[in-house]
Motif scaffolding. Sequence first.
Motif, PDB file in Angstrom:
ATOM      1  N   GLN A  67       5.898  -6.329 122.054  1.00 46.35           N
ATOM      2  CA  GLN A  67       6.976  -6.451 121.070  1.00 46.35           C
ATOM      3  C   GLN A  67       6.403  -6.760 119.688  1.00 46.35           C
ATOM      4  O   GLN A  67       6.834  -6.198 118.676  1.00 46.35           O
ATOM      5  CB  GLN A  67       7.948  -7.550 121.503  1.00 46.35           C
ATOM      6  N   ARG A 153      11.935   4.639 128.595  1.00 45.91           N
ATOM      7  CA  ARG A 153      12.292   3.228 128.558  1.00 45.91           C
ATOM      8  C   ARG A 153      13.674   3.039 129.164  1.00 45.91           C
ATOM      9  O   ARG A 153      14.595   3.794 128.873  1.00 45.91           O
ATOM     10  CB  ARG A 153      12.301   2.727 127.110  1.00 45.91           C
ATOM     11  N   GLU A 160      15.310  -5.339 124.906  1.00 45.95           N
ATOM     12  CA  GLU A 160      14.157  -5.978 125.534  1.00 45.95           C
ATOM     13  C   GLU A 160      13.873  -7.338 124.907  1.00 45.95           C
ATOM     14  O   GLU A 160      13.580  -8.310 125.601  1.00 45.95           O
ATOM     15  CB  GLU A 160      12.926  -5.082 125.404  1.00 45.95           C
ATOM     16  N   LYS A 164      14.191 -10.872 127.066  1.00 49.50           N
ATOM     17  CA  LYS A 164      13.097 -11.839 127.191  1.00 49.50           C
ATOM     18  C   LYS A 164      13.562 -13.239 126.817  1.00 49.50           C
ATOM     19  O   LYS A 164      13.291 -14.217 127.518  1.00 49.50           O
ATOM     20  CB  LYS A 164      11.922 -11.417 126.308  1.00 49.50           C
ATOM     21  N   LEU A 214       7.860  -9.247 131.127  1.00 48.47           N
ATOM     22  CA  LEU A 214       8.258  -9.860 129.863  1.00 48.47           C
ATOM     23  C   LEU A 214       8.027 -11.364 129.876  1.00 48.47           C
ATOM     24  O   LEU A 214       7.791 -11.975 128.837  1.00 48.47           O
ATOM     25  CB  LEU A 214       9.738  -9.570 129.567  1.00 48.47           C
TER      26      LEU A 214
END
Length: 217
Positions: A67, A153, A160, A164, A214
């Motif tokens: 990320q 994805r 995402e 997380k 994650l």
Amino acid sequence: MSTPIRVLLADDHTLVRRGVRLILDGEPDLTVVAEAGDGAEAVALARETPVDLAVLDVAMPRMTGLQAARELSRRLPGLHILILTMYDNEEYFFEALRAGASGYVLKSVADRDLLEACRAAVRDEPFIYPGAERALVRSYLERLRRGDGLPERAITVREEEILKLVAEGHTSKEIAELLFISAKTVERHRANLLQKLGMRDRLELTRYAIRAGLIEP
């Protein structure tokens, strides 16, 4: 002697950062100028500290290395990025390339590969850890034969990020403050995640986040 390559090092384990720093600072052409304990801190430091190369762990709190790589590539397109990870994982490798990283190094062989990978990244040359090339190419060719291409994805980048933080136990208000969006927007993304992934609650989202790498179990 030319100016040393300025490195930002991000890993949530202090001992790992210390060991990697010893490797890098032992070279005349490399110097660690900033350290971060998570991806969000790495992004903030890179914006305020002149750096040439960011070395990012994959699994970190608040924001993963992948990320952070996406965010850094967007905000600082001239910054070189290297992923340093314990995961010998094809999916992470391709995701790292998508995120803007030019190299992928395993922690288990960092003492052997890290220096070469750092120098290659700054020269804009890709680095793949030895032994991975054949397996990756074979897997890619098999997917092409099946007509699959690269894996898609399952969720968006923003989803995402929120997944997380939800899995780490942050409230909607805390997530909104971290991502500079409204709590209502967080709730909307969270509802979309539950619907898209066919899940019912935070516990199931947390399990999914663990499986996706994650967060750590």
